[in-house]
Motif scaffolding. Structure first.
Motif, PDB file in Angstrom:
ATOM      1  N   ASP A  59       0.841  -1.196   0.000  1.00  0.00           N
ATOM      2  CA  ASP A  59       0.000   0.000   0.000  1.00  0.00           C
ATOM      3  C   ASP A  59       0.880   1.252   0.000  1.00  0.00           C
ATOM      4  OD1 ASP A  59      -1.641   2.193   1.577  1.00  0.00           O
ATOM      5  OD2 ASP A  59      -3.084   0.748   0.794  1.00  0.00           O
ATOM      6  N   GLY A  60       0.341   2.337  -0.562  1.00  0.00           N
ATOM      7  CA  GLY A  60       1.079   3.599  -0.599  1.00  0.00           C
ATOM      8  C   GLY A  60       1.348   4.171   0.770  1.00  0.00           C
ATOM      9  N   ALA A  61       0.640   3.665   1.810  1.00  0.00           N
ATOM     10  CA  ALA A  61       0.911   4.114   3.171  1.00  0.00           C
ATOM     11  C   ALA A  61       2.303   3.701   3.629  1.00  0.00           C
ATOM     12  CB  ALA A  61      -0.134   3.547   4.127  1.00  0.00           C
ATOM     13  N   TYR A  62       2.908   2.758   2.917  1.00  0.00           N
ATOM     14  CA  TYR A  62       4.274   2.312   3.206  1.00  0.00           C
ATOM     15  C   TYR A  62       5.137   2.642   1.986  1.00  0.00           C
ATOM     16  CZ  TYR A  62       1.916  -0.161   6.938  1.00  0.00           C
ATOM     17  OH  TYR A  62       1.153  -0.459   8.028  1.00  0.00           O
ATOM     18  N   PRO A  63       5.540   3.901   1.848  1.00  0.00           N
ATOM     19  CA  PRO A  63       6.184   4.346   0.606  1.00  0.00           C
ATOM     20  C   PRO A  63       7.487   3.621   0.279  1.00  0.00           C
ATOM     21  CG  PRO A  63       6.334   6.031   2.325  1.00  0.00           C
ATOM     22  CD  PRO A  63       5.383   5.004   2.820  1.00  0.00           C
ATOM     23  N   VAL A  64       8.297   3.302   1.286  1.00  0.00           N
ATOM     24  CA  VAL A  64       9.568   2.624   1.010  1.00  0.00           C
ATOM     25  C   VAL A  64       9.309   1.214   0.496  1.00  0.00           C
ATOM     26  CG1 VAL A  64      11.742   1.796   1.991  1.00  0.00           C
ATOM     27  CG2 VAL A  64      10.828   4.019   2.689  1.00  0.00           C
ATOM     28  N   ARG A  65       8.378   0.503   1.141  1.00  0.00           N
ATOM     29  CA  ARG A  65       8.044  -0.852   0.693  1.00  0.00           C
ATOM     30  C   ARG A  65       7.489  -0.827  -0.728  1.00  0.00           C
ATOM     31  NH1 ARG A  65      10.177  -4.745   4.154  1.00  0.00           N
ATOM     32  NH2 ARG A  65       9.956  -4.033   6.300  1.00  0.00           N
ATOM     33  N   ARG A  66       6.646   0.147  -0.994  1.00  0.00           N
ATOM     34  CA  ARG A  66       6.074   0.241  -2.341  1.00  0.00           C
ATOM     35  C   ARG A  66       7.164   0.575  -3.359  1.00  0.00           C
ATOM     36  NH1 ARG A  66       0.937   0.378  -4.242  1.00  0.00           N
ATOM     37  NH2 ARG A  66       0.597   1.309  -6.298  1.00  0.00           N
ATOM     38  N   ALA A  67       8.068   1.467  -2.988  1.00  0.00           N
ATOM     39  CA  ALA A  67       9.167   1.825  -3.894  1.00  0.00           C
ATOM     40  C   ALA A  67      10.037   0.611  -4.197  1.00  0.00           C
ATOM     41  CB  ALA A  67      10.005   2.945  -3.283  1.00  0.00           C
TER      42      ALA A  67
END
Length: 721
Positions: free
Chosen positions: A488-496
């Motif tokens: 999810d975009g709430a976790y920007p590093v994971r999404r990146a």
């Protein structure tokens, strides 16, 4: 939101009723300190005098408390928020200039903020009251509710900690600023925060994604270095499973995920299979290393001389050279020499004798060949690579060692490696010793061609893909898997990171370039001017840029290719990227999230960047870093895990980015029945495609030809003539 109505005349006479949460002076002091800091940081970020300004405000309150006999645990009352009592307490501050400044601070900030806290303490939230605030993130709502209750991050942390759960005020602030999200282990604390702040269950927790995308620490008893690699592949209920099932899961991970064929034992130790060896343990290190033995200084100096000779723009005066090394070949040759002498060290060669002059000894070369055979269980390609390098250094016209009489450390006999005869031959004639050793190496290379077996089948890891009717279609399932499990975009590093994995797969399949070209691919953001061909040629790097007419294009100079001398490659190569299956949208999203990986560190300008940490020095990938990142994407999304149900392809094994070239070559050859199209895509010769890249043997050719001849048309009865 329902707030107790206050008439203007009564605004200064707020009381803390018995049902109202008590606001103590300790709470107020923390609130004033935190609020004043935030106020100054917003108006004057980074100003050195901010600290003194905060101190002046809090000191005004503490002096007021001392003057009126108040302490931290006393509740805020009429002496601060009343009328008559306030006037009396206010005068207790004194009448000098310092007192005047403190009175001004109390009137401007402390007293109004105290009134806000008391008003907020009587706020009652219902389910409809949240609608007036619109869409809020978890952090935004948490911060608003905390301020509404007049609580500091510290007081909230103290209120919810207990029963074995503990949280710091720093953690709460990081949640509010959205630097981090509560992990799975902290969800119980979120529920307690809801109760403390007086909101319905789920009003905070409901704003968190279903999964935190943060690994829960599971105790497997493994060493930490192995534990990190294993944890992501364990099922959620691992800890509750019987020991037998735990062992079965660990054994599967060991065989299908870990890079080396190690067995994970019941007691948590990791041991090699019977007769196995660590294949990289003997390589000598250039720099001091905790794991590897460092190479002698004089050996490194000799290697550096050879690198300088082979990588210089012009050959030195008095020397001849037939080819120039690129950076990747120079690094590989450097490694091969250090591995060669690491093997000699294992065989007992003293450091003082570790010199490239030793390759003039045929007996030592033969001993090295046998040592490698014993180690690998056969004659492998790695032996051939080392011998080819040695043979080139001894070439009478172009070899650096042959052209440098007396190069290296003078030879002395070493039992079992360097004989007295070898030493005497070198002392008698350098040129003849070089020629004699070179002829021996050439003879061994010719004989090895018949004896050599593959130590590692490049197709083994991807056999389920190559054996599929369409290797490309089968492998593309990894792309679908990444999309389906995109954080999810709430976790920007994971999404990146997931978007980076997606780009590694998509660009790797689209361009079929070598790993070096992918990891060094530069990015020119839309709207910026691309680098000139001259600059790209000097850098020996490709660049990805956006053209208003052609869309995204990749421009690669001839110098960036490993096989730059191939007639398959032009001086300037421009490859347009087609917007297939939403590629452009995914590129745009990756570039949007890419700064999350850098975390404020310097941007190297490459398309792919590492996830930076405090200990990181550069965001640019090196060879091992890119390989490991790609391999991690394969083990995370590619390999089907029967215990978690995740993963795209049954039977897939860990592999690196170079395997994509095998997949694309096999796909094209199986479609066309020839090698020319695959050679065009991989920018290599048809012979190289046939010999190295495509899994297309005689049985495949025979089957395809037979199916072509015996087509369905053969059995259609036509009209009689």
């Amino acid at each position: 939101m329902k707030i107790e109505e206050l008439r203007p005349a009564e605004a200064a006479t707020i009381e803390q009723g018995c049902d109202t949460p008590k606001i103590t002076y300790g709470d107020l002091l923390d609130h004033v300190r935190e609020r004043r800091k935030a106020e100054l940081q917003k108006d004057h970020p980074g100003r050195p005098s901010n600290l003194n300004a905060v101190s002046n405000t809090t000191r005004s309150l503490t002096v007021f408390m001392e003057a009126n006999g108040l302490c931290d645990v006393d509740a805020v009352g009429d002496e601060l928020i009343g009328t008559t009592a306030w006037d009396k307490a206010f005068q207790a501050l004194g009448a000098d200039n310092t007192a005047k400044r403190r009175k001004a601070e109390m009137n401007a900030r402390v007293r109004p903020w105290a009134m806000e806290m008391i008003r907020a303490a009587v706020v009652i939230y219902d389910d409809d009251s949240f609608e007036e605030f619109g869409e809020e993130s978890f952090g935004e709502r948490l911060r608003r509710l905390r301020h509404a209750r007049g609580m500091t991050a510290r007081s909230l942390a103290m209120a919810v900690s207990g029963n074995g759960n503990k949280i710091s005020d720093k953690a709460i602030r990081t949640w509010e600023t959205q630097e981090r999200k509560p992990s799975s282990e902290k969800r119980e604390l979120v529920a307690r925060i809801e109760r403390v702040l007086g909101v319905s269950p789920g009003k905070l927790e409901g704003l968190l994604p279903a999964s935190s995308y943060q690994l829960v620490s599971i105790d497997t008893g493994l060493p930490r270095s192995v534990q990190r690699r294993v944890a992501a592949h364990l099922p959620d209920d691992f800890e509750s499973r019987p020991l037998r099932e735990k062992d079965e899961i660990l054994e599967w991970i060991s065989e299908n995920i870990l890079s080396t064929p190690k067995e994970v034992l019941e007691d948590g130790k990791v041991s090699l299979p019977k007769g196995g060896m660590n294949l990289s343990a003997y390589v000598l290190a250039r720099d001091p290393s905790l794991r590897l033995k460092s190479a002698p200084k004089h050996l490194i100096e000799e290697i550096d001389l050879i690198r300088e000779f082979k990588t210089a723009d012009f050959s030195p005066d008095g020397y001849n050279r037939n080819t120039k090394w690129g950076t990747s070949i120079a690094d590989r040759s450097d490694y091969e020499i250090r591995a060669f002498f690491g093997a000699l060290h294992e065989m007992g060669m003293p450091e003082a004798s570790m010199s490239l002059s030793a390759i003039l000894c045929p007996g030592l070369i033969q001993r090295f060949i046998e040592w490698k055979r014993e180690r690998r269980g056969g004659y492998t390609r790695s032996v051939e690579i080392t011998l080819q390098l040695m043979e080139s250094l001894l070439h009478p016209e172009f070899g650096f060692i042959a052209q440098t009489p007396g190069f290296g450390v003078p030879l002395v006999p070493v039992r079992g490696l360097i004989s007295k005869t070898d030493v005497q031959r070198v002392q008698a004639s350098w040129g003849e010793a070089c020629a004699h050793s070179r002829e021996t190496i050439k003879k061994r290379l010719k004989e090895l061609t018949k004896l050599m077996t593959k130590g590692r089948d490049p197709f083994e890891a991807i056999l389920p893909v190559l054996d599929a009717p369409s290797p490309l279609r089968e492998y593309y399932n990894i792309v679908y898997e990444i999309r389906e499990r995109m954080p999810d975009g709430a976790y920007p590093v994971r999404r990146a990171e997931a978007l980076r994995d997606l780009m590694m797969m998509r660009l790797g399949l689209e361009l079929a370039l070598r790993q070096k070209n992918n990891r060094e691919l530069l990015i020119c953001p839309p709207g910026k001017k691309p680098r000139s061909w001259k600059e790209l040629a000097r850098k020996e790097q490709a660049e990805m840029s956006f053209d208003n007419e052609a869309g995204w294009v990749v421009r690669i100079p001839k110098s960036a290719f490993k096989n730059a001398d191939s007639n398959q490659i032009d001086a300037e190569n421009t490859f347009p990227l087609r917007d297939r299956d939403g590629l452009y949208d995914e590129i745009a999203e990756y570039l949007e999230f890419r700064p999350c990986l850098l975390k404020g560190h310097e941007d190297p300008g490459t398309f792919f960047v590492k996830t930076m940490s405090r200990r990181s020095t550069s965001a640019q990938y090196d060879q091992n870093g890119y390989y490991n990142a790609f391999r991690s994407a394969v083990t995370t999304y590619g390999i089907f895990n029967p215990f978690t149900g995740r993963g795209a392809i049954h039977g897939l094994r860990p592999h690196g980015p170079h395997s994509l070239r095998h997949i694309m070559a096999t796909e094209l050859v199986s479609r066309t029945g020839g090698y020319s199209e695959a050679a065009g895509l991989l920018l290599d010769s048809e012979e190289m495609i046939r010999r190295t890249y495509a899994k297309w043997g005689s049985e495949d050719r025979h089957t395809k030809s037979r199916d072509f001849v015996w087509s369905n048309d053969m059995f259609d009865k036509g009209d009689a003539a």
